[in-house]
Motif scaffolding. Structure first.
Motif, PDB file in Angstrom:
ATOM      1  N   SER A 149      41.682  30.757  38.475  1.00 33.89           N
ATOM      2  CA  SER A 149      41.904  32.166  37.550  1.00 33.89           C
ATOM      3  C   SER A 149      42.712  31.556  36.317  1.00 33.89           C
ATOM      4  O   SER A 149      43.196  31.425  35.516  1.00 33.89           O
ATOM      5  N   ARG A 150      44.256  31.125  37.600  1.00 30.72           N
ATOM      6  CA  ARG A 150      44.790  30.184  36.018  1.00 30.72           C
ATOM      7  C   ARG A 150      44.339  28.815  35.810  1.00 30.72           C
ATOM      8  O   ARG A 150      44.992  28.756  34.815  1.00 30.72           O
ATOM      9  N   LEU A 151      43.504  28.533  36.858  1.00 29.66           N
ATOM     10  CA  LEU A 151      43.181  27.427  35.010  1.00 29.66           C
ATOM     11  C   LEU A 151      42.329  27.461  34.465  1.00 29.66           C
ATOM     12  O   LEU A 151      41.354  26.459  34.224  1.00 29.66           O
ATOM     13  N   ALA A 152      41.643  28.841  34.639  1.00 27.55           N
ATOM     14  CA  ALA A 152      40.636  29.070  33.223  1.00 27.55           C
ATOM     15  C   ALA A 152      41.022  28.652  31.832  1.00 27.55           C
ATOM     16  O   ALA A 152      42.610  29.065  31.927  1.00 27.55           O
ATOM     17  N   PRO A 153      40.311  28.760  30.986  1.00 26.83           N
ATOM     18  CA  PRO A 153      38.984  28.289  31.197  1.00 26.83           C
ATOM     19  C   PRO A 153      38.506  26.871  31.772  1.00 26.83           C
ATOM     20  O   PRO A 153      37.505  26.162  31.435  1.00 26.83           O
ATOM     21  N   LEU A 154      39.516  25.651  31.913  1.00 26.41           N
ATOM     22  CA  LEU A 154      38.800  24.250  32.138  1.00 26.41           C
ATOM     23  C   LEU A 154      38.190  24.967  33.511  1.00 26.41           C
ATOM     24  O   LEU A 154      37.335  24.094  33.682  1.00 26.41           O
ATOM     25  N   SER A 155      38.573  26.116  35.182  1.00 27.90           N
ATOM     26  CA  SER A 155      37.168  25.939  35.809  1.00 27.90           C
ATOM     27  C   SER A 155      36.034  26.555  35.358  1.00 27.90           C
ATOM     28  O   SER A 155      34.804  25.947  36.013  1.00 27.90           O
ATOM     29  N   ARG A 157      31.916  32.950  36.684  1.00 26.70           N
ATOM     30  CA  ARG A 157      33.285  33.355  35.552  1.00 26.70           C
ATOM     31  C   ARG A 157      34.800  33.499  35.987  1.00 26.70           C
ATOM     32  O   ARG A 157      34.804  34.149  36.691  1.00 26.70           O
ATOM     33  N   PHE A 158      35.408  32.232  35.932  1.00 21.79           N
ATOM     34  CA  PHE A 158      36.966  33.516  36.232  1.00 21.79           C
ATOM     35  C   PHE A 158      37.259  33.813  35.108  1.00 21.79           C
ATOM     36  O   PHE A 158      37.417  33.059  34.076  1.00 21.79           O
ATOM     37  N   ALA A 159      38.535  35.347  35.299  1.00 22.04           N
ATOM     38  CA  ALA A 159      38.672  35.562  34.077  1.00 22.04           C
ATOM     39  C   ALA A 159      40.765  34.956  34.428  1.00 22.04           C
ATOM     40  O   ALA A 159      41.360  34.982  34.926  1.00 22.04           O
ATOM     41  N   ARG A 160      40.565  35.581  33.003  1.00 23.44           N
ATOM     42  CA  ARG A 160      41.896  34.682  32.966  1.00 23.44           C
ATOM     43  C   ARG A 160      42.659  35.905  31.818  1.00 23.44           C
ATOM     44  O   ARG A 160      42.040  35.712  30.252  1.00 23.44           O
ATOM     45  N   PRO A 161      43.582  36.227  31.967  1.00 21.34           N
ATOM     46  CA  PRO A 161      44.328  36.963  33.322  1.00 21.34           C
ATOM     47  C   PRO A 161      43.851  37.574  34.045  1.00 21.34           C
ATOM     48  O   PRO A 161      42.498  38.002  33.786  1.00 21.34           O
ATOM     49  N   SER A 162      44.182  38.312  35.232  1.00 17.91           N
ATOM     50  CA  SER A 162      43.794  38.330  36.634  1.00 17.91           C
ATOM     51  C   SER A 162      44.064  40.238  36.121  1.00 17.91           C
ATOM     52  O   SER A 162      45.016  40.012  35.375  1.00 17.91           O
ATOM     53  N   VAL A 211      42.378  46.207  45.422  1.00 20.77           N
ATOM     54  CA  VAL A 211      41.240  45.830  44.286  1.00 20.77           C
ATOM     55  C   VAL A 211      40.061  44.907  44.683  1.00 20.77           C
ATOM     56  O   VAL A 211      38.871  44.874  44.761  1.00 20.77           O
ATOM     57  N   ASP A 212      40.583  43.423  45.639  1.00 25.71           N
ATOM     58  CA  ASP A 212      39.776  42.464  46.559  1.00 25.71           C
ATOM     59  C   ASP A 212      39.212  41.146  45.081  1.00 25.71           C
ATOM     60  O   ASP A 212      40.283  42.019  43.945  1.00 25.71           O
ATOM     61  N   LEU A 213      38.424  39.922  45.499  1.00 26.30           N
ATOM     62  CA  LEU A 213      38.466  39.422  45.011  1.00 26.30           C
ATOM     63  C   LEU A 213      38.150  39.593  43.526  1.00 26.30           C
ATOM     64  O   LEU A 213      38.831  38.880  42.498  1.00 26.30           O
ATOM     65  N   TYR A 214      37.108  40.247  43.613  1.00 30.38           N
ATOM     66  CA  TYR A 214      36.295  40.092  42.723  1.00 30.38           C
ATOM     67  C   TYR A 214      36.530  40.528  41.585  1.00 30.38           C
ATOM     68  O   TYR A 214      36.637  39.846  40.182  1.00 30.38           O
ATOM     69  N   ALA A 215      36.563  41.594  41.129  1.00 26.06           N
ATOM     70  CA  ALA A 215      38.023  42.078  40.448  1.00 26.06           C
ATOM     71  C   ALA A 215      38.684  41.851  39.959  1.00 26.06           C
ATOM     72  O   ALA A 215      39.194  41.436  38.720  1.00 26.06           O
ATOM     73  N   ALA A 216      39.449  41.347  41.429  1.00 25.51           N
ATOM     74  CA  ALA A 216      40.926  41.070  40.381  1.00 25.51           C
ATOM     75  C   ALA A 216      40.798  39.553  39.356  1.00 25.51           C
ATOM     76  O   ALA A 216      41.013  39.113  38.395  1.00 25.51           O
ATOM     77  N   TYR A 217      39.921  38.268  40.280  1.00 28.96           N
ATOM     78  CA  TYR A 217      39.646  37.177  39.345  1.00 28.96           C
ATOM     79  C   TYR A 217      38.383  36.546  38.468  1.00 28.96           C
ATOM     80  O   TYR A 217      38.646  36.108  37.944  1.00 28.96           O
ATOM     81  N   HIS A 218      37.520  37.551  38.700  1.00 34.57           N
ATOM     82  CA  HIS A 218      36.299  37.694  37.985  1.00 34.57           C
ATOM     83  C   HIS A 218      35.668  38.507  37.365  1.00 34.57           C
ATOM     84  O   HIS A 218      35.835  38.414  36.192  1.00 34.57           O
ATOM     85  N   ASP A 219      35.987  40.259  37.313  1.00 27.05           N
ATOM     86  CA  ASP A 219      35.253  40.377  36.820  1.00 27.05           C
ATOM     87  C   ASP A 219      36.648  41.982  36.114  1.00 27.05           C
ATOM     88  O   ASP A 219      36.565  42.894  37.052  1.00 27.05           O
ATOM     89  N   PRO A 220      37.897  41.941  35.754  1.00 28.82           N
ATOM     90  CA  PRO A 220      38.671  42.582  35.823  1.00 28.82           C
ATOM     91  C   PRO A 220      38.356  44.000  34.780  1.00 28.82           C
ATOM     92  O   PRO A 220      39.123  44.923  35.171  1.00 28.82           O
ATOM     93  N   SER A 221      37.234  44.000  33.953  1.00 26.18           N
ATOM     94  CA  SER A 221      37.060  45.266  33.284  1.00 26.18           C
ATOM     95  C   SER A 221      36.622  46.079  34.330  1.00 26.18           C
ATOM     96  O   SER A 221      36.762  47.188  34.099  1.00 26.18           O
ATOM     97  N   LEU A 222      35.787  45.135  35.345  1.00 28.20           N
ATOM     98  CA  LEU A 222      35.137  46.434  36.365  1.00 28.20           C
ATOM     99  C   LEU A 222      36.619  47.393  37.653  1.00 28.20           C
ATOM    100  O   LEU A 222      36.708  48.940  37.392  1.00 28.20           O
ATOM    101  N   ALA A 223      37.697  46.641  37.827  1.00 27.90           N
ATOM    102  CA  ALA A 223      39.037  47.319  38.213  1.00 27.90           C
ATOM    103  C   ALA A 223      39.493  48.323  37.006  1.00 27.90           C
ATOM    104  O   ALA A 223      40.075  49.397  37.234  1.00 27.90           O
TER     105      ALA A 223
END
Length: 998
Positions: A683-689, A716-721, A747-759
């Motif tokens: 997430s921190r390195l997105a959009p490079l990751s 995909r990784f989200a930035r910001p988390s 929150v757990d990982l997916y909602a935190a770092y991949h799909d913040p719209s879910l959280a």
């Protein structure tokens, strides 16, 4: 034995194309079936086809190795347990070759349930309906001459066999056509009453087949008067070899003779069976009686009606389900001491109902019966009635440690007119022996299934069971009955066969000599008990816990130590085999459905722990143990759907943990254990990751380094988390009290770092209902990665951190809510198990899964319904871990409250993703195989969107469909008008996965 097994494997290398297992783990797991007997074989063979099996049989004959055929291993008499080589025909012999207008041709490994489903599409059925029909195989049914509860009306399976394909002891194949299936009229002047007219042998009949036919013809002709004069007190006798109708005017019916021979004469590989039409009408009713004796006496009235089945449940069985197991279940009043479950088939529903009411009126007036459930043709009402029997029988197995219902003497039969006298004498015998037992009686046929409650872990009860069997069988034979009516002879009843058949027993021995002169086919069953073995080779009891033996240098060869508690949990398994089911919507062990191997079945995984406690593992067992551990991805469905709820996932987690500690992590397990790190930095390195993940070369390199499949569409990784967004929104500060309570969002990982719209949707929906939301700022992942990898030390570290954080929230008045079902499962179930900490239990008691919470609000009338219409067609998949939480998996009903939203629940089993297991390159083909029923359901649904609570399941749904998948709370947030920014994502195309684009 180990040396002989190794020699066998070396000799057959290059000749036998199937799987041959000679390791100690496989041999011990095949040493048992659903019975109480245990005999360790020298090898387990899984042939690919009949030619492969012929090679094996020829080798075994040359080297004097016994061979025992096995189907699903659901037999209660131990007929598929033996020394030598166990041949598992349930894996590859699964073809339904042809369905004709009035017959079907199938291979031996075809499951009865699969065949029934295929025939039902043609309006046909196979008449016998065995109790283990969901899992048993046609070959096993033929071997034991199976029937079912409808025996009175439809008889045994031997009455429907038209043709068999068999292999003899030397590997020669034969095609045996029953004269009943192809009539051959007698020539003028010939009579079938004075002898057997040998039929002209088929052109393709081999020398071994000709010798067998000649020998059987001579034997039966020489003793035809003895066979004809043998009195048969009950027509439902299947003890030993049935000879009374084998010789016909058209010749000896070898096919009919082999049915019920339990693989002692030849091995059946395929069969052609006569089918019958589905009934025009079927009615069921349930009657109660004040005493067992009154219910038994009612049998004479029942036989005056054209019934199909009439099952009697005694008070012991009924007491196990006095309280309905679920809303809508039938209640049984305490005054009822016995119940009759009656089935009536007729040409029409009206005729079936008329007969049902006639029986009900007769028994209520003449026998004092009480109508517990009126005659009905409604499938749902019939399911409620059948559930009375099913829940009662299942309740026996759920009794826990100590005395348990034991098979072994459960297959008794007496003449119908002797049934009242037999039951009275049996009850007196049980009282005198101070043995508690449960009775299930088929009144129409005089069959009695007796299950004494004894504890075979106790030496005195092992002796009591044999003594009781001797006395009960003596009583049965004195009344002119039989020791075997339905469940086979096997080890259980062979000691009493000679006493029952008397002068026919020498004929049985001679028949065995004709077919199997070296006594290699399932030896010790029906005739010729092995004098070197005890009459009943009961399974080995659990010994007192001892440490594994030390090697010469003072170190344990394989430091896997399994405590007595794990062995005791494993011993709760009844080995019934129901966990081998393939029936949907059950999800029992998705990996077994693909592997089809006994070693992958949940009962084998439970049995493994009993064996490891009795026989500490050695270094050479490590590969087999690792393979079994890999056949479990901890979906929890076996624990949920097992009648006894044996905690196989917990046992397998312990095995994974100990193997991880001994072997160290493999590449993918190492990657999983560090999932927090990868997600945060991605997430921190997105959009490079994200740019790198779209590059084929990078995905190839990632697969080589970590095992993560390059063919998977990675999120995909989200930035910001989400955590950064939450801090900006003030969610990491304690909110004031709210009308609907305060929730700490884990929150757990997916909602935190991949799909913040879910959280964000979770926060918005909870706030919309007047709840205050707090996001604990220092939370880490629930531990899915190390948990599934077996890295229990890393998992405990994460659990301790989260427990300290969340326990403080609970003490401050928060309830914990999780949008990820796996996170809720870990917090509620596995944190207390692995930490044994009062704070972990406190957190577990106050944790809820989000959609379960919303459904609960809906049921209480607290859910806001100020929805905007959503004109979409949604297919919803319920994750396994949500089911495992035990709450109402009713998210579809929640979404149906949204106007214009069409919701179609998918009851198609597991998605096959299993957290991150499906992302593993080695697991990708298996993952997609598991998901095939789901893919078919998705194709049929033709939905525009898919939803699921589980992030891994949504990834699989996206992989299968090519369009986006959402969490249900995201659709609710849209319907509430809370997240308009999510609307454009619904119409955006999803980029093709690497698998599809390449």
């Amino acid at each position: 034995m180990a040396q002989a097994s190794t020699t066998l494997a070396e000799d057959l290398r290059g000749l036998f194309r199937g799987m041959l297992r000679v390791d100690a783990v496989a041999r011990r797991l095949y040493a048992r079936d659903a019975s109480i007997f245990e005999v360790e074989p020298q090898a387990v063979a899984i042939p690919q086809d009949a030619d492969d099996l012929a090679v094996l049989l020829k080798y075994c004959q040359e080297h004097q190795l016994p061979v025992t055929a096995r189907g699903a291993g659901t037999g209660l008499a131990g007929e598929s347990v033996g020394a030598g080589v166990i041949v598992d025909l349930s894996v590859h012999f699964q073809a339904i070759r042809q369905i004709a207008s009035d017959s079907v041709t199938v291979e031996a490994g075809v499951r009865y349930a699969a065949l029934a489903a295929a025939l039902a599409e043609q309006g046909r059925r196979l008449a016998p309906d065995p109790a283990s029909g969901d899992v048993c195989t046609i070959g096993g049914m033929i071997a034991t001459n199976a029937s079912g509860s409808n025996l009175y009306r439809h008889g045994y399976i031997r009455d429907y066999v038209q043709e068999l394909e068999v292999l003899w002891d030397n590997g020669e194949s034969a095609r045996l056509i029953s004269p009943a299936a192809r009539p051959c009229p007698l020539k003028r002047g010939e009579s079938g009453e004075t002898g057997v007219r040998p039929a002209a042998p088929p052109a393709a009949e081999g020398p071994r087949t000709a010798d067998i036919r000649r020998g059987v013809t001579e034997l039966l002709s020489a003793h035809r008067h003895l066979i004809a004069c043998r009195p048969t007190a009950t027509p439902y006798d299947r003890c030993g070899y049935r000879l009374d109708d084998v010789w016909t005017p058209a010749g000896v019916d070898l096919a009919r003779l082999l049915v019920g021979s339990e693989g002692t004469l030849g091995l059946v590989t395929a069969a052609r069976l006569r089918t019958i039409p589905l009934p025009g009408g079927c009615a069921m009713l349930l009657l109660g009686f004040a005493s067992l004796e009154a219910a038994v006496r009612a049998g004479s009235d029942c036989r005056r009606f054209p019934l199909t089945a009439c099952d009697l449940l005694d008070q012991r069985l009924l007491s196990l389900r006095r309280r309905p197991a679920h809303p809508g279940a039938l209640a049984i009043p305490p005054s009822v001491a016995a119940a009759l479950l009656v089935t009536i088939e007729a040409d029409s529903p009206e005729q079936a109902l008329e007969r049902g009411w006639g029986l009900a009126n007769t028994l209520c007036s003449a026998a004092g019966a009480v109508l517990l459930a009126e005659p009905s043709c409604d499938p749902q009402q019939q399911a409620r009635m059948r559930a009375v029997r099913q829940e009662a029988v299942r309740g026996l197995y759920a009794l826990g440690p100590g005395p348990r219902p034991l098979p072994g003497i459960e297959d008794l039969g007496v003449p119908a007119e002797e049934l009242p006298a037999f039951i009275a004498a049996l009850l007196e015998l049980l009282q005198r022996r101070e043995v508690t037992a449960a009775l299930l009686i088929h009144l129409l046929t005089g069959q009695v299934h007796l299950r004494p409650l004894l504890d075979l872990e106790q030496p005195q009860d092992r002796v009591r069971l044999w003594t009781l069997a001797e006395e009960v069988h003596t009583l049965v034979l004195r009344l002119g009955g039989t020791v075997s009516t339905q469940h086979g002879v096997g080890w259980a009843r062979t000691p009493w066969v000679e006493r029952q058949v008397g002068p026919l027993y020498p004929l049985y021995r001679e028949l065995k000599r004709i077919f199997d002169p070296r006594h290699l086919l399932n030896p010790g069953k029906i005739v010729g008990p092995d004098p070197s073995r005890e009459a009943w080779p009961l399974y080995e009891p659990l010994p007192p816990p001892n440490p594994p033996p030390l090697s010469a240098n003072g170190r344990r060869p394989l430091p896997l130590v399994f405590d007595a508690a794990a062995a005791a949990e494993a011993a709760r398994c009844s080995r019934c085999g129901d966990c081998r089911t393939h029936q949907l919507p059950q999800r029992m062990c998705p990996l077994f459905r693909i592997a089809e191997l006994e070693l992958a079945a949940p009962r084998a995984k439970a049995e493994l722990f009993r064996l490891l406690h009795n026989h500490p593992p050695r270094p050479e067992d490590l590969d087999a143990l690792t393979q079994i551990a890999d056949w479990c991805f901890l979906c929890e469905m076996c624990r949920l759907e097992c009648d006894v709820h044996v905690d196989v996932p917990r046992l397998m987690l312990e095995l994974k943990g100990q193997l991880h500690a001994v072997e160290g992590p493999r590449r993918f397990e190492w990657f999983l254990s560090r999932l927090d790190f990868w997600a945060a930095w991605g997430s921190r390195l997105a959009p490079l990751s994200n740019f790198l993940l779209r590059r084929r070369l990078f995905r190839w390199l990632l697969e080589k380094l970590t095992g993560l499949s390059r063919h998977r569409r990675l999120p995909r990784f989200a930035r910001p988390s989400f955590f950064r967004w939450a801090r900006r929104q003030g969610l990491t500060e304690h909110p004031p009290a709210a009308a609907r309570g305060r929730f700490a969002y884990f929150v757990d990982l997916y909602a935190a770092y991949h799909d913040p719209s879910l959280a964000e949707a979770v926060v918005a929906v909870l706030r919309h209902h007047g709840s205050a939301v707090y996001v604990p700022p220092r939370q880490r992942s629930a531990g899915l990665g190390p948990w599934s990898a077996g890295d229990l030390e890393a998992f405990r570290e994460l659990a301790r951190h989260n427990v300290r954080l969340l326990a403080e929230c609970v003490r401050d008045g928060y309830h914990i809510v999780c949008s990820e079902p796996t996170a809720a499962l870990l917090l509620r179930r596995y944190y207390p198990l692995l930490l044994d900490d009062p704070e972990a239990r406190l957190v577990a008691e106050h944790t809820q899964e989000l959609t379960t919470l919303l459904v609960h609000w809906q049921q209480q009338g607290l859910l806001r319904e100020d929805f905007q219409p959503l004109p979409w067609h949604v297919a919803h998949h319920t994750p396994c871990h949500l089911k495992a939480l035990g709450g109402p998996a009713a998210t579809a009903t929640l979404l149906e409250r949204v106007p214009a939203l069409r919701v179609e629940p998918l009851e198609a089993g597991c998605s096959g993703m299993a957290g991150l297991w499906g992302q593993h390159a080695a697991a990708l083909p298996l993952s997609l195989q598991v998901a095939q029923p789901l893919a078919a359901a998705l194709s049929a649904a033709r939905a525009t969107l898919t939803t699921s609570e589980c992030s891994a399941c949504r990834l699989q749904l996206q992989h299968l469909t090519g369009y986006r998948s959402f969490h249900p709370v995201q659709l609710l947030a849209l319907a509430y008008g809370l997240l308009p920014a999510l609307q454009p994502r619904l119409s955006l195309p999803l980029p093709l996965s690497p698998l599809l684009s390449e």
